[in-house]
Every structure is written in C-alpha cells, then in structure tokens.
Design a protein around this motif. Structure first.
Motif, PDB file in Angstrom:
ATOM      1  N   GLY A 310       0.849  -1.349  -0.224  1.00 38.79           N
ATOM      2  CA  GLY A 310      -0.038  -0.119  -0.062  1.00 38.79           C
ATOM      3  C   GLY A 310       0.953   1.034   0.312  1.00 38.79           C
ATOM      4  O   GLY A 310       0.018   2.056  -0.574  1.00 38.79           O
ATOM      5  N   ILE A 311       2.360   0.902  -0.098  1.00 37.30           N
ATOM      6  CA  ILE A 311       2.947   1.953   0.371  1.00 37.30           C
ATOM      7  C   ILE A 311       4.369   2.070  -0.443  1.00 37.30           C
ATOM      8  O   ILE A 311       4.448   1.436  -0.602  1.00 37.30           O
ATOM      9  CB  ILE A 311       3.812   2.424   1.789  1.00 37.30           C
ATOM     10  N   PRO A 312       4.558   3.235  -1.634  1.00 34.65           N
ATOM     11  CA  PRO A 312       5.128   2.731  -2.808  1.00 34.65           C
ATOM     12  C   PRO A 312       6.680   3.375  -1.771  1.00 34.65           C
ATOM     13  O   PRO A 312       7.530   4.103  -2.879  1.00 34.65           O
ATOM     14  CB  PRO A 312       5.344   3.811  -3.585  1.00 34.65           C
ATOM     15  N   LEU A 313       7.247   2.603  -0.895  1.00 30.01           N
ATOM     16  CA  LEU A 313       8.521   2.605  -0.428  1.00 30.01           C
ATOM     17  C   LEU A 313       9.603   1.584   0.664  1.00 30.01           C
ATOM     18  O   LEU A 313       7.872   0.998   1.056  1.00 30.01           O
ATOM     19  CB  LEU A 313       8.172   4.221   0.956  1.00 30.01           C
ATOM     20  N   VAL A 314      10.554   2.317   0.277  1.00 34.38           N
ATOM     21  CA  VAL A 314      11.635   1.284   1.126  1.00 34.38           C
ATOM     22  C   VAL A 314      11.430   1.600   2.005  1.00 34.38           C
ATOM     23  O   VAL A 314      12.430   2.562   2.230  1.00 34.38           O
ATOM     24  CB  VAL A 314      12.920   0.519   0.520  1.00 34.38           C
ATOM     25  N   LEU A 315      11.450   1.097   3.115  1.00 31.48           N
ATOM     26  CA  LEU A 315      10.795   1.821   4.950  1.00 31.48           C
ATOM     27  C   LEU A 315      12.177   1.901   5.729  1.00 31.48           C
ATOM     28  O   LEU A 315      12.627   2.404   6.346  1.00 31.48           O
ATOM     29  CB  LEU A 315       9.442   1.536   5.901  1.00 31.48           C
ATOM     30  N   THR A 316      12.267   0.922   5.393  1.00 32.66           N
ATOM     31  CA  THR A 316      14.221   0.136   6.181  1.00 32.66           C
ATOM     32  C   THR A 316      14.993  -0.491   5.078  1.00 32.66           C
ATOM     33  O   THR A 316      14.207  -1.436   4.243  1.00 32.66           O
ATOM     34  CB  THR A 316      13.444  -0.775   7.320  1.00 32.66           C
ATOM     35  N   GLY A 317      16.029  -0.738   4.997  1.00 36.74           N
ATOM     36  CA  GLY A 317      16.772  -1.220   3.628  1.00 36.74           C
ATOM     37  C   GLY A 317      18.316  -0.559   3.301  1.00 36.74           C
ATOM     38  O   GLY A 317      18.761   0.036   4.232  1.00 36.74           O
ATOM     39  N   ARG A 318      18.104  -0.493   2.201  1.00 34.76           N
ATOM     40  CA  ARG A 318      19.545  -0.070   1.723  1.00 34.76           C
ATOM     41  C   ARG A 318      20.045   0.576   0.329  1.00 34.76           C
ATOM     42  O   ARG A 318      19.123  -0.272   0.044  1.00 34.76           O
ATOM     43  CB  ARG A 318      21.026  -1.155   2.195  1.00 34.76           C
ATOM     44  N   ASN A 319      20.504   1.521  -0.337  1.00 30.07           N
ATOM     45  CA  ASN A 319      20.539   0.939  -1.922  1.00 30.07           C
ATOM     46  C   ASN A 319      22.110   0.579  -1.751  1.00 30.07           C
ATOM     47  O   ASN A 319      22.836   0.664  -0.922  1.00 30.07           O
ATOM     48  CB  ASN A 319      20.440   2.682  -2.462  1.00 30.07           C
ATOM     49  N   ALA A 320      22.322   1.245  -3.204  1.00 30.69           N
ATOM     50  CA  ALA A 320      24.269   0.758  -3.170  1.00 30.69           C
ATOM     51  C   ALA A 320      25.731   1.918  -2.181  1.00 30.69           C
ATOM     52  O   ALA A 320      26.362   1.035  -1.464  1.00 30.69           O
ATOM     53  CB  ALA A 320      24.683   0.890  -4.371  1.00 30.69           C
ATOM     54  N   GLU A 321      25.142   2.859  -1.442  1.00 26.87           N
ATOM     55  CA  GLU A 321      25.679   3.007  -1.042  1.00 26.87           C
ATOM     56  C   GLU A 321      25.081   4.035   0.713  1.00 26.87           C
ATOM     57  O   GLU A 321      26.357   4.290   1.787  1.00 26.87           O
ATOM     58  CB  GLU A 321      26.005   5.081  -1.736  1.00 26.87           C
ATOM     59  N   LEU A 322      23.581   3.602   0.841  1.00 24.26           N
ATOM     60  CA  LEU A 322      23.368   4.186   2.417  1.00 24.26           C
ATOM     61  C   LEU A 322      22.592   3.146   2.503  1.00 24.26           C
ATOM     62  O   LEU A 322      21.765   1.993   1.874  1.00 24.26           O
ATOM     63  CB  LEU A 322      22.155   5.431   2.313  1.00 24.26           C
ATOM     64  N   GLN A 451      29.327   4.348   3.287  1.00 21.16           N
ATOM     65  CA  GLN A 451      30.741   3.901   3.323  1.00 21.16           C
ATOM     66  C   GLN A 451      31.430   4.119   4.379  1.00 21.16           C
ATOM     67  O   GLN A 451      32.566   3.516   4.505  1.00 21.16           O
ATOM     68  CB  GLN A 451      31.041   4.146   1.778  1.00 21.16           C
ATOM     69  N   THR A 452      31.264   5.640   4.979  1.00 24.97           N
ATOM     70  CA  THR A 452      32.455   6.110   6.145  1.00 24.97           C
ATOM     71  C   THR A 452      31.699   6.303   6.824  1.00 24.97           C
ATOM     72  O   THR A 452      32.901   6.904   8.514  1.00 24.97           O
ATOM     73  CB  THR A 452      33.046   7.703   4.842  1.00 24.97           C
ATOM     74  N   SER A 453      30.636   6.806   7.334  1.00 25.11           N
ATOM     75  CA  SER A 453      30.528   7.335   8.215  1.00 25.11           C
ATOM     76  C   SER A 453      28.769   6.289   8.678  1.00 25.11           C
ATOM     77  O   SER A 453      28.117   5.797   8.045  1.00 25.11           O
ATOM     78  CB  SER A 453      30.230   8.901   8.083  1.00 25.11           C
ATOM     79  N   VAL A 454      28.723   6.806  10.136  1.00 26.00           N
ATOM     80  CA  VAL A 454      27.258   6.811  11.122  1.00 26.00           C
ATOM     81  C   VAL A 454      26.175   7.686  11.654  1.00 26.00           C
ATOM     82  O   VAL A 454      27.353   8.481  11.884  1.00 26.00           O
ATOM     83  CB  VAL A 454      27.252   4.905  11.709  1.00 26.00           C
ATOM     84  N   GLY A 455      25.661   7.115  11.962  1.00 26.36           N
ATOM     85  CA  GLY A 455      24.271   8.710  12.526  1.00 26.36           C
ATOM     86  C   GLY A 455      22.980   8.260  13.202  1.00 26.36           C
ATOM     87  O   GLY A 455      22.722   6.572  12.501  1.00 26.36           O
ATOM     88  N   MET A 456      22.730   9.203  14.072  1.00 21.48           N
ATOM     89  CA  MET A 456      21.400   8.612  14.179  1.00 21.48           C
ATOM     90  C   MET A 456      20.608   9.976  14.317  1.00 21.48           C
ATOM     91  O   MET A 456      20.555  11.034  14.862  1.00 21.48           O
ATOM     92  CB  MET A 456      21.226   8.110  15.314  1.00 21.48           C
ATOM     93  N   VAL A 457      19.506  10.327  13.446  1.00 21.66           N
ATOM     94  CA  VAL A 457      18.450  11.462  14.397  1.00 21.66           C
ATOM     95  C   VAL A 457      17.367  11.411  13.770  1.00 21.66           C
ATOM     96  O   VAL A 457      15.986   9.879  13.550  1.00 21.66           O
ATOM     97  CB  VAL A 457      18.910  11.928  12.448  1.00 21.66           C
ATOM     98  N   THR A 458      16.306  11.383  14.889  1.00 23.16           N
ATOM     99  CA  THR A 458      14.649  11.594  15.008  1.00 23.16           C
ATOM    100  C   THR A 458      14.067  12.439  13.928  1.00 23.16           C
ATOM    101  O   THR A 458      14.090  14.039  13.675  1.00 23.16           O
ATOM    102  CB  THR A 458      14.587  11.700  16.765  1.00 23.16           C
ATOM    103  N   ILE A 459      13.153  12.115  13.435  1.00 20.57           N
ATOM    104  CA  ILE A 459      12.327  12.769  12.488  1.00 20.57           C
ATOM    105  C   ILE A 459      11.467  12.256  13.417  1.00 20.57           C
ATOM    106  O   ILE A 459      10.314  11.698  13.621  1.00 20.57           O
ATOM    107  CB  ILE A 459      12.463  11.728  11.223  1.00 20.57           C
ATOM    108  N   GLY A 460      10.616  13.835  12.533  1.00 16.08           N
ATOM    109  CA  GLY A 460       9.059  13.924  12.901  1.00 16.08           C
ATOM    110  C   GLY A 460       8.898  14.905  13.635  1.00 16.08           C
ATOM    111  O   GLY A 460       9.633  15.657  14.051  1.00 16.08           O
ATOM    112  N   ARG A 461       8.061  15.418  13.915  1.00 16.83           N
ATOM    113  CA  ARG A 461       7.414  16.914  14.125  1.00 16.83           C
ATOM    114  C   ARG A 461       7.110  16.669  15.956  1.00 16.83           C
ATOM    115  O   ARG A 461       6.354  15.422  16.109  1.00 16.83           O
ATOM    116  CB  ARG A 461       6.419  18.048  13.669  1.00 16.83           C
ATOM    117  N   LEU A 462       8.276  17.505  16.241  1.00 12.14           N
ATOM    118  CA  LEU A 462       7.750  17.858  18.243  1.00 12.14           C
ATOM    119  C   LEU A 462       7.064  19.243  18.573  1.00 12.14           C
ATOM    120  O   LEU A 462       7.452  19.647  18.281  1.00 12.14           O
ATOM    121  CB  LEU A 462       9.340  17.912  18.618  1.00 12.14           C
ATOM    122  N   PRO A 463       6.621  18.840  19.369  1.00 13.86           N
ATOM    123  CA  PRO A 463       5.271  20.069  19.410  1.00 13.86           C
ATOM    124  C   PRO A 463       6.262  20.679  19.958  1.00 13.86           C
ATOM    125  O   PRO A 463       7.172  20.555  21.222  1.00 13.86           O
ATOM    126  CB  PRO A 463       4.024  19.410  20.254  1.00 13.86           C
TER     127      PRO A 463
END
Length: 822
Positions: A310-322, A451-463
């Motif tokens: 129902g959703i045209p997205l890969v919600l968790t996965g990878r491409n060649a670089e990310l 390929q060279t780094s890692v990270g984490m970010v919270t996405i979504g609006r915060l009131p």
C-alpha cells in the motif's frame, strides 16, 4: 436391521462425499487467485517493458525503463500478493470495516471517523513534491491494473477472502497510500493509554504513579499535580469497566506500541572496513506479516528492503551507498484536553478567548446486517472530540466536559511520504538526515550508515509546549488554558541527532535518547529501559564488529531484566531451609530456585528457567499492586522492571508496596517474593505437569501469527494461522513480547516482523528476512515459507546485483505496454 445399516452407510457416504466435493470447490475457487509469476501481461500505463524477477523466496526485483514504470510494477506486485491486506488496511483508516464485518468493528470505525485520518490524507496529497506525487500516481495505476487483470481473467477475485466477505474493491488512489502511512502512526502510538492511565492512578492518591509508572533513569520531572486537583468534579470511580476493543482495532494496548532495535558501526569499528547496520522493527504478529520484501531499480540506483503493501517506499533497507533502519522514537506527539461545555449551550466549549462553537459534520457508517449509524463529528481548535467509550476517557472526564485530541498524525499537510522517497534516493548519512526534515509522523529514530560514517536522527515533528503546561503533556489538561496548548513545533535542528559519534557506534532500542528539561524533553515515556543495557554491553565487548556479530546481537536472547531482578527478588530465598521431601510444594520451590540460581538469563525456548522466571515475576507484580490499585491493577498486564527494582531496593520508600494494606501483619518483600513463587509454581504445575525440569519456555512462548479475519474461524484458523515455539522475551534483543492476559499470558504476540543486516564492506553479503512469507494467499507455498527461517534465526541474501537476481529467478513476470486483450 440390514436395511437400516445400508441406509446408514448411504447417509455417511453421502455426507463424506459432500464434504469432499465442498472442499474441492473451495480449493478450486480459492486457487484461482494464486498468481502466475511467469506470466506476460499487456498493460496500459507504462512506457516500456518491465520485468518483475521473483527470487526463490518470492522477493520481487523490479526493472523498468523509468521510475514511473518501476513504481507501477511495485504497485502491481503488492496487489498481486497482498490485495486483501491492502484493502483491509484502507478500510480501517477510512472507518469502513463495518460494511464488511458488521457491528463487531463498529467501535473502531467510529473512532477512525472522528479522527478523520483519511480526510487528512486526501488533503495531504497536495503537500507532496512532484516526484513523490508521480510515484504515488504510478503506484496506484499499478495496483489498479492488477485489479483489472483479476476482473478480466477471472482470477478468483484476487484473494480467497473476497469469496467469503462481500468487500467491493475500489480503485487505489495516492491518498490511500498516504492514509496507510498515517495508519502506522496509530499502530505506533502509546500516549493515548499512558495519559489516561497516569491520570487514573494519580486519582488513587499517595503518589503511586512515581513507582508503578516511573520515569526512565536520568533527570525527570519534579512533580505533577494530582489529576483530581485539576478537575475536582471528575468521577472517583476510576475502575470503569469497558468492553474489549474490536478484534480488528489498529490501536495497540499499553506496551504494544511499536518497538525496534537498530544499531550501526562505522568502518573503524568494522572487521572488514565497511560500515555495518542492523535493524529489526517490532509490530504485532500477523499472518501475513505487515512487511513485504522488495527491490526496485530506480534511475538513482537500486533500493532493497522492507516495504509495507500500500506504500511505495522502502521503509527500512539500503541502496548501494546508504543503509537506513527505523525505531519508534516514543516522542510525545499527542496531548489530550478536557474541554468544558457551556452549561447554557452544550454545542459551545470554553477557549482562552471565551465560548466558541464546535466545528461539526455528520457521518454515516454502513453496518452489515444492521441499520446504519449516524455520527455527529465535532472538533475544537485543539482537535477532534473523542467519546468517553474509548481509551477509558469516561473515567477521567468530569461531568459537563468532553475530551479532545491534538496529534501530529492529524496533519493535513503531511509530507512524510516525500521525505521517505528522498531518503531512498539519498547517498550519504548527511543527505538522509536532511531528507528527514520534511517527515511529520509517526516520529521515528532513523539509524544510518554509508560507506564512511554512521549516525542517528529523530525524524518527525515535535510539539512546542509552554513551560507552564499544567501536566507537561503527561495527563489530560484543561483545554481552555492557553499555557496547555501547543505553540507550534520545535525546529528540526532541535530533534535529537548523533552524526559520526566519537566511538563509531550508534544504537537505539526505543531507549531514552536525550536528557533535556521540559519542554524540549522529547518524551517522559520511553519504550525500553532493559534491552539497551544488553546491546550496549554487546557493542562494547568487541573492538571491531562483523556481519556475524551483528546477527548474533540481533538474535540475542539474554534478558537483562532477569539478570537484574532475580538477585534482588530472591536475595533471601536462595538455598535456605532444610531439604524438603519430593513431591511437596516446598521441594518444588527449592528445585525452581536451584535452577534459577544457576541460570544465566537466556530466554531459550528449550529451558524451564525462563518460564519459571516469567511466571514468578508476573505473580509477584500482581501481589505487589493488587491491594494498592484494586481493579485498576488489571491494566498492568506486563512486567514493569523499574517498578519491581524500586520496590526491592526501597527507592524513595517504594518498599511499602510489599505490605498488604488489608492485612494486620506487616509483610516483608521476602514474604511476598516467596508467596509469589508458590503462586507461579502452582499455576505452572497445573498447566505443564509436576516435573519442573521438563517444562519448556517455548511451549508457553509460542508465536501467534494469526490471520486477522480467517484466523478466528475454527477450521480456517488451522490453515491460516502460523504457530511456532520461540525463544526470547519481553526484554531480550530478540524480542518476543508476551500477551500478558489469560488464557495464554506468555504467548509471543509482538516481535520483529523484519530483520536486516547490511555490510557495506561486501554489500551483496547483506541479509534479511520477514516473519511469515511474501504471499498473503493461504494456499501459496510463499504464505509461510520464510517463517521457518525467521524462527531459526536465519536469513536470505540481499543483493542488488541484477545478474544474481535473474540467475536465481523462480519466476519472471513481464509487463508489456499496450491495452489488455479483450
């Protein structure tokens, strides 16, 4: 007598023949909807030939001349395998289940109509960028093309469920995909129940909430007002008994909102010199799984991973670089408000500026085999008005008041889909983090590795909340006070973000991510306080990691809660007293304690110790809270490790819970622990026999992957439901959340429906798996083929190499441009 015998033979033979013929016709018509993965179709809506290459496990690899054609084929593939599931999800968010299933789903429909998430999705179509709108339109055209092919080719209505339920299939639209993304917000939201339950416990007095609903370790709120002090006229009967939620309700019970694990290692922490990333999102187990594996070859490159039909997205996965993974952020993006009605005119409510009229609209719910139900939908400036029959709202609503809701998922200009498509096309951690700015809801932690780094970010609006908010968003608050209303949203730069950390490792298990004071706190209620302890240890035990060590962490079944609680709870019970005679309750208790004393906390399905531990902690918590909370104790169906730890450490005087208030003697925590263990052993003995060593955790911790509709029918459930003995538990990294209620309180009902591990030193060695199979058709061999691998902790390859995909193809569907044959 002989004549009677002959007639009996005839009757029995006729009955058997009827059953056989009936079974044959059911099989025949059901099998008509099994797709042919080697077919060639002439279809309208594509510019050039498209190939859908199916792997041995039925994972589609889609190759086309343009992104439009690829998304078209993804829509067709989703519909080919999961049309019934997509239809039910769409009906759920539309509030139209009762048209098919009758009054059993009326309560869910009523709530969804009042939230109007589908209306918000329709308006949000205009908020998408041009590329996303084109992808949504192409995807919808692909779904609709499959519906046409089903109708023209007499392909069994597309799924066997459509023979049993009169559920007309409307054509798919871009708004439908946006609505299903909003449905995820419903399935991942925990604050509905948390706010109401905190208010109900608060009304009991004595500040029980401090212990039974404690803050995560770290800086917390100093004090909250007693809910009854805010609303003196609220009914004191807080133990309101309400009907159970609909069987098909998407709203999760407390503790069953989304959970996940995700962790990544930078190249300097990797044995092979490439970044590593692992992700396993947790949702309620169903058959088929909510997840569907797919690979799409876009103009920007191949993308592979977990999609949701129902959703045209890969919600968790990878491409060649990310690579990217997701976990529920547990951000507090929802507030409930008590709205005061005008005594002289109940169609008006109080605002900071005075009395104002509700915005209203009528809605009609069609109900199968019953009269239609007409609703009057009402909105305040805070949001939609919710009836007291949901989430126990009636128990915290004073007379002459109603409850309204403000929630980021209600956004009518929701660009989350555009953010998701930009993420699929990103090529670096920084690009992906930037793409998250347009994401609205549900709030997620995005764990990233390039390929060279890692990270984490919270996405979504915060009131953005006022520092003077009466309840700091933790309980319903007066909606007419300006200080309680949202002032907008925090800037995206305020969201928690960790890019290229010094240690080269990022992790999240729904744990507390930041320790900031209100109102920049993100949340007071987090999804995990235990798994993070184990993952932190596993990530720190090795200087460098590998794909294998990440897989081992993902499948780890050691419970930090068991390791932490057993020494506390059993401190005065180990190896005490003279040996008791065999066959006595005292001997059973001694044997159970002997086993637990030597146990390392591994929730292995073949061991008795996990079962003894889980039953003991369940009985212990029940004994601790039953007299203080009364009937309200039934709301606490899952073990609260921080609560038990506070009690047995007597933190802030929490040891008071051990004394039974209604009894004259003063019970100690040791007394309660001993009595609870006896309670647990008596229960286990009745279910599993007298020999403790023969008990198995897996017999109680069976994964229940049930078909949402057919699974409730006695015979059909045997065909459609998937049952498997599993390891893990509530607080293990290989999480298997227990049901918590009778008759099977330890059944595994909430776990990782998707697992993926990506190694950028050798991307084609990356692996993934889902909990069931790709097909939603119970007669397909792909309905449950992956469940065996999932249960054993095995995976399938995850390659973006087109030649490997074609070499291992189990079927190739070819789409040719042109009108279908008449």
């Amino acid at each position: 007598m002989f004549t009677l015998f002959r007639w009996m033979v005839r009757i029995v033979s006729t009955a058997l023949l009827s059953v056989m013929l009936g079974g044959f016709f059911i099989w025949y018509f059901a099998s008509r909807s099994l797709p042919d993965y080697n077919a060639t179709y002439a279809v309208e809506g594509i510019s050039a030939p498209v190939e859908i290459v199916r792997s041995t496990e039925d994972v589609p690899h889609i190759f086309g001349a343009s992104d439009h054609d690829v998304f078209f084929a993804l829509g067709l593939a989703h519909a080919e395998d999961r049309l019934w599931q997509m239809t039910v999800m769409r009906r759920t968010v539309q509030g139209r289940l009762s048209e098919v299933f009758g009054a059993d789903t009326l309560k869910t429909d009523e709530l969804m109509r009042r939230l109007d998430l589908y209306g918000a999705a329709i308006e949000s179509v205009s908020a998408q960028d041009a590329d996303t709108l084109a992808a949504l339109e192409a995807y919808s055209a692909g779904v609709n093309q499959w519906i046409e092919l089903v109708n023209e080719g007499a392909r069994g209505r597309g799924a066997p469920e459509f023979f049993l339920f009169d559920a007309p299939i409307a054509y798919w639209t871009p708004a439908d995909s946006l609505a299903i993304l909003k449905l995820l917000s419903v399935q991942l939201e925990s604050q509905f129940n948390e706010e109401v339950l905190r208010a109900r416990v608060s009304m009991l007095g004595q500040d029980w909430t401090r212990d039974i609903m404690p803050d995560m370790p770290g800086q917390g709120v100093a004090a909250l007002p007693d809910y009854a002090a805010l609303f003196p006229t609220v009914p004191r009967n807080v133990q309101t008994a309400l009907a159970a939620p609909d069987a098909m309700s998407p709203f999760p019970p407390r503790h069953f909102a989304g959970a996940s694990n995700a962790f990544a290692a930078a190249p300097e922490r990797s044995a092979a010199g490439g970044s590593l990333l692992a992700n396993d999102p947790h949702l309620g187990l169903t058959a088929p799984s909510v997840w569907y594996l797919a690979r799409v070859e876009l103009a920007s490159g191949g993308v592979i991973g977990g999609t949701i039909p129902g959703i045209p997205l890969v919600l968790t996965g990878r491409n060649a670089e990310l690579g990217w993974g997701i976990t529920s952020a547990y951000a507090d993006t929802l507030d409930l408000y008590i709205e005061e009605l005008n005594p002289a005119d109940p169609e008006r409510y109080r605002t900071p500026a005075g009395w104002e009229a509700f915005a209203t609209r009528r809605a009609i719910i069609q109900v199968k085999d019953a009269d239609p139900v007409t609703l009057t939908l009402r909105w305040t400036t805070n949001g939609p008005v919710l009836p007291g029959g949901h989430f126990n709202l009636a128990s915290v609503t004073p007379p002459g008041h109603v409850v309204s809701l403000n929630w980021t998922a209600l956004s009518r200009q929701d660009s989350s889909m555009s953010a998701g498509l930009a993420l699929m096309r990103a090529r670096s951690v920084t690009e992906a983090a930037t793409a998250g700015e347009r994401y609205i809801a549900p709030a997620q932690n995005l764990i990233l590795a390039d390929q060279t780094s890692v990270g984490m970010v919270t996405i979504g609006r915060l009131p953005a909340r006022d520092p003077g908010h009466a309840t700091q968003g933790r309980m319903p608050s007066p909606g007419w006070e300006a200080a309680n209303r949202w002032t907008g949203f925090l800037p995206y730069d305020d969201n928690p973000k960790f890019l290229n950390p010094e240690g080269g490792i990022v992790i999240n298990t729904n744990n507390k991510t930041v320790d900031r004071p209100f109102p920049r706190h993100v949340s007071y209620d987090w999804g995990d306080s235990q798994r993070v302890l184990r993952l932190t240890r596993l990530m720190g035990e090795r200087e460098v990691h590998s794909r294998e060590s990440f897989i081992a962490a993902q499948l780890d079944t050691v419970s930090p809660a068991a390791r932490g609680l057993l020494p506390l709870v059993g401190a005065d019970l180990w190896f005490t007293g003279a040996p008791a005679p065999d066959g006595t309750p005292e001997r059973m208790r001694q044997r159970a304690l002997e086993l637990l004393a030597a146990w390392d906390g591994e929730m292995n399905e073949h061991l008795p110790e996990p079962l003894i531990y889980a039953a003991w902690m369940r009985a212990l918590q029940n004994r601790l809270i039953r007299d203080e909370l009364g009937p309200l104790a039934t709301e606490f169906t899952q073990l609260e490790p921080l609560f038990v730890e506070r009690v047995f450490r007597n933190t802030d005087g929490a040891g008071r819970w051990c004394d039974v208030m209604q009894s004259a003697p003063v019970e100690t925590c040791t007394d309660i622990a001993r009595m609870a263990l006896d309670d647990a052993l008596l229960e286990l003995r009745a279910k599993f026999g007298t020999k403790v060593e023969s008990w198995r955790w897996g017999d109680a911790h069976e994964a229940l992957q049930d078909h949402q509709v057919l699974g409730r029918a006695p015979l059909l459930g045997w065909v459609t439901n998937i049952r498997q003995s599993t390891s893990g538990g509530d607080f293990t990294l290989m999480r298997g959340m227990t049901k918590g209620t009778e008759p099977n309180p330890f059944a595994n009902v909430h776990a990782a429906g998707f697992r993926g591990v990506y190694d950028f030193a050798d991307p084609d060695s990356s692996v993934f798996v889902i909990a069931t199979g790709q097909s939603g058709h119970p007669l397909s061999r792909h309905y449950d083929d992956l469940s065996v691998l999932w249960r054993r902790g095995e995976y399938i390859p995850m390659s973006l190499d087109p030649e490997l995909a074609r070499a291992a193809a189990a079927g190739i569907t070819r789409l040719e441009p042109g009108a279908p044959a008449e």
